[in-house]
Design a protein around this motif. Structure first.
Motif, PDB file in Angstrom:
ATOM      1  N   ARG A 190       0.358  -1.212  -0.116  1.00 16.37           N
ATOM      2  CA  ARG A 190      -0.080  -0.386  -0.069  1.00 16.37           C
ATOM      3  C   ARG A 190       1.073   1.162  -0.010  1.00 16.37           C
ATOM      4  NH1 ARG A 190      -5.310   0.519  -0.327  1.00 16.37           N
ATOM      5  NH2 ARG A 190      -5.517   1.360   1.044  1.00 16.37           N
ATOM      6  N   GLY A 191       2.634   1.070  -0.389  1.00 13.62           N
ATOM      7  CA  GLY A 191       2.960   1.924  -0.868  1.00 13.62           C
ATOM      8  C   GLY A 191       3.274   3.601   0.663  1.00 13.62           C
ATOM      9  N   TYR A 192       3.468   2.973   1.983  1.00 11.29           N
ATOM     10  CA  TYR A 192       3.850   3.329   3.091  1.00 11.29           C
ATOM     11  C   TYR A 192       5.114   3.909   2.814  1.00 11.29           C
ATOM     12  CZ  TYR A 192      -0.226   1.114   4.691  1.00 11.29           C
ATOM     13  OH  TYR A 192      -1.818   0.840   5.269  1.00 11.29           O
ATOM     14  N   GLN A 193       5.895   3.056   1.751  1.00 12.58           N
ATOM     15  CA  GLN A 193       7.416   3.348   2.006  1.00 12.58           C
ATOM     16  C   GLN A 193       8.170   3.311   2.994  1.00 12.58           C
ATOM     17  OE1 GLN A 193       8.699   6.916  -0.162  1.00 12.58           O
ATOM     18  NE2 GLN A 193       6.203   7.662  -0.807  1.00 12.58           N
ATOM     19  N   GLU A 194       7.963   2.405   3.968  1.00 16.25           N
ATOM     20  CA  GLU A 194       8.634   2.099   5.579  1.00 16.25           C
ATOM     21  C   GLU A 194       9.202   0.573   4.736  1.00 16.25           C
ATOM     22  OE1 GLU A 194       7.862   2.932   8.064  1.00 16.25           O
ATOM     23  OE2 GLU A 194       5.659   4.133   8.091  1.00 16.25           O
TER      24      GLU A 194
END
Ligand code: SF4
Ligand code: SF4
Lengths: 381, 286
Positions: free
Chosen positions: A191-195
């Motif tokens: 979901r593209g959180y970029q964690e």
């Protein structure tokens, strides 16, 4: 956090999930001494995988000039600054890492110690190209290691045994394949959180603003599944790369090319082992660079690795020299090799002969004047 | 595009004017959905100002890693109405900047409404529900709003000066065959191929999801819609979803909210949220 064994640190460490090694682990050896920074690998990857929308800035494979090259900018320096006390205890039989890893130094509220590059940090993928570490002054003479030096560091995802990208993802969208240890981002689940971008110390996961998901090197798994080496390996002009499978140190096999280079001869070393990920791309360190620099990058085994590598040629270490000759000799993944006198043979995953190379390439000396054709050869192509 | 721009400006002014001259009833401890209304997705519609609003205090998501360590948005103002079939929530909060451009290290403003899937005495954990106690979430994002409002699906919409050497799916040879071209385009966009349209073409700025605990968010059938506009002080967003099953004037349920500020790098679990707040239906004037 669980306690897991990280052989590269010589000790146990904390990790977000319990130890769960794959049946086979994808691994690679890159011989830095042979890389010419032609970027053919970078383009081979780019044209194969990242020609889509939102992938314009992405280089799953990149080659940077050390010490001043980075992609993204300062990727290693930034974390090295954050991670203090990277000491190795070398008093015992094996070096033991005495500092803390990125998992062990995770601040409150975080899963790993990480940071995220700004978008401008990706804007200069070849910054520092061919920049020397120092000035060459008058009266300087050539010596080893070079007093002014640089080298090329080719980088892909390390398909780490303890991936920080995977640990950092709160959704479990990143997985390590049990069959080959390749680390992938589930494009249906991300979901593209970029964690993961924040967590990966090597900055080898990239956010795609058009798909809204993170994307990364997939070790060309459709090729690996067919027993073929990835694109950046087979297109490498310098023949610096070999892909294969690595065993745990206690299960190392002399006839496995990767095991031989990493575990038996210990000439190929992990990139920043102190980060704690047990990365699976191993580097033969550059022989002309002061080891005060390379020790930080490849760990305490650098001096021995360089000594063994140099001896392979100068003192007739035919096994090591022969195995190095298998690099770039075939598209097939070699899981076994043998040397029989002057002939080195590589075998594929099915046990079939994949390639045969001579220990020494025959040297033909052609006289400047060719009597047969009655012509004079000139020394240019 | 020009008309759209004008419309947005008019909406923003309307929201600002209405906000300035309102005198509204506060509902301090519950969200009241007033019944018998004609549902609107317009955050600037005058009808909202005649309805009671609930100032929902936001707290840090500091239960699961990665946590939000520094508080940002303090409060979200919630107004609600229902027509007996659907329920509309109007959320308004303060946010200095408009963050609707995705990119590396760039995050998006957004908000979400969460309700338990079933009306039970034992409510699910307010933080994304729990095992066998599902929550329904309707999630609005500013970048999706921009796409719905007409942002073109090209990299130049995000980086106006971007130059692209070549996209294989734009090859001359494919131009006569849209099907082959579409297939080729998807080959370079695996997330879209798998139906994970986190960005890119979409018709609604709201996404419906289910969760059974942190990290379990799953997309579900699209039943919600909505619309958000940037106000001079922040955002005003309307989210419309089906009225929860079993809710009536006699029997309420619970509701929770979350807000993300892109400029503060809030994303996913790094958010400001509320606990459960009672949601009740009330007839107008009661
Ligand atoms: S190098 Fe980075 S992206 Fe690759 S497996 Fe390791 S942590 Fe993940
Ligand atoms: S193709 Fe090989 S030699 Fe050329 S830059 Fe890449 S790793 Fe180095």
């Amino acid at each position: 956090m669980a306690r897991v064994n990280n052989w590269q640190l010589g000790r146990e460490m904390s990790y977000w999930y319990p130890e769960s090694r794959p049946d086979k682990q994808f691994a690679a050896v890159f011989d830095i001494n042979k890389c010419i920074a032609c970027q053919t690998c970078t383009l081979a990857c780019k044209t194969t995988w990242t020609s889509g929308k939102g992938q314009e800035y992405m280089l799953w494979n990149n080659v940077e000039t050390k010490p001043y090259g980075f992609y993204p900018l300062g990727w290693d320096l930034k974390l090295l600054e954050m991670l203090d006390g990277q000491k190795w205890d070398q008093s015992g039989e094996k070096p033991v890492y005495g500092g803390s890893t990125i998992f062990e130094s995770a601040p409150a509220g975080e899963r790993v110690l990480g940071w995220r590059p700004e978008e401008e940090d990706y804007a200069y993928p070849n910054v520092g190209e061919d920049d020397c570490a120092g000035q060459i002054d008058g009266g300087t003479s050539f010596q080893m290691p070079h007093m002014a030096w640089f080298y090329y560091l080719a980088r892909i995802c390390n398909h780490c045994t303890y991936p920080a990208c995977l640990a950092a993802c709160p959704r479990g969208s990143i997985y390590k394949r049990p069959e080959d240890g390749i680390v992938l981002v589930d494009q249906g689940r991300c979901r593209g959180y970029q964690e993961c971008v924040r967590g990966c110390p090597y900055k080898k996961v990239f956010f795609n603003p058009m798909s809204g998901t993170s994307e990364k090197c997939i070790a060309c798994y459709p090729k690996m599944e067919q027993g073929l080496q990835p694109q950046c390996f087979v297109n490498c002009i310098g023949k610096i790369r070999m892909a294969g499978w690595i065993s745990k140190p206690e299960e190392a096999r002399e006839d496995n090319p990767i095991d031989y280079l990493v575990h038996v001869r210990k000439i190929a070393l992990p990139l920043f082992p102190q980060f704690g990920l047990e990365p699976n791309v191993y580097y033969i360190p550059p022989i002309h660079v002061p080891t005060s620099f390379t020790r930080q990058m490849f760990g305490p085994g650098v001096d021995d690795a360089i000594a063994a590598y140099k001896k392979a040629m100068s003192e007739g270490d035919d096994d090591l020299a022969g195995l190095l000759g298998l690099f770039g000799s075939t598209e097939e993944v070699m899981s076994r090799w043998t040397r029989n006198g002057e002939t080195i043979t590589g075998f594929n995953d099915k046990g079939e002969e994949a390639v045969r190379v001579p220990l020494r390439e025959p040297v033909n000396i052609r006289p400047a004047y060719d009597k047969l054709y009655q012509i004079t050869r000139v020394n240019c192509p | 595009m020009k008309t759209l721009f004008k419309l947005t400006v008019v909406c923003m002014i309307a929201v600002a004017v209405l906000a300035a001259c309102r005198s509204r009833t506060i509902s301090p401890s519950e969200v009241v959905a007033v019944t018998g209304q004609t549902i609107t997705d317009d955050p600037a519609a005058g009808v909202w100002w005649g309805l009671p609003y609930h100032p929902a205090k936001l707290i840090l998501q500091d239960l699961v890693e990665p946590r939000l360590m520094e508080p940002s948005t303090q409060e979200v103002e919630v107004t609600a109405m229902t027509d007996g079939k659907t329920v509309a929530f109007r959320l308004e909060w303060i946010d200095d900047s408009q963050d609707d451009l995705p990119g590396p290290q760039k995050f998006i403003d957004g908000c979400a409404v969460q309700l338990p899937q079933k009306m039970e005495t034992n409510v699910p954990a307010p933080q994304m529900g729990e095992d066998a106690k599902t929550v329904e979430i309707a999630y609005w994002r500013a970048d999706w709003q921009a796409i719905v409002d007409g942002r073109v699906d090209e990299i130049t919409s995000l980086y106006p000066n971007a130059s692209v050497d070549h996209y294989p799916f734009r090859a001359e040879s494919l131009k006569k065959d849209p099907k082959a071209q579409g297939e080729m385009e998807q080959r370079y966009a695996p997330a879209r191929r798998l139906g994970n349209s986190r960005s890119g073409p979409r018709k609604q700025p709201v996404e419906d999801m289910l969760a059974e605990g942190p990290g379990t968010l799953t997309r579900t059938n699209a039943v919600s819609r909505g619309r958000g506009v940037k106000t001079p002080k922040g955002w005003a967003v309307v989210i419309i979803r089906p009225l929860p099953e079993g809710i009536s004037v006699q029997k309420g349920t619970n509701i929770a909210f979350a807000v993300w500020q892109g400029a503060r790098r809030e994303t996913g679990a790094r958010k400001m949220r509320t606990g459960w707040i009672p949601l009740i239906l009330k007839e107008p004037g009661k």
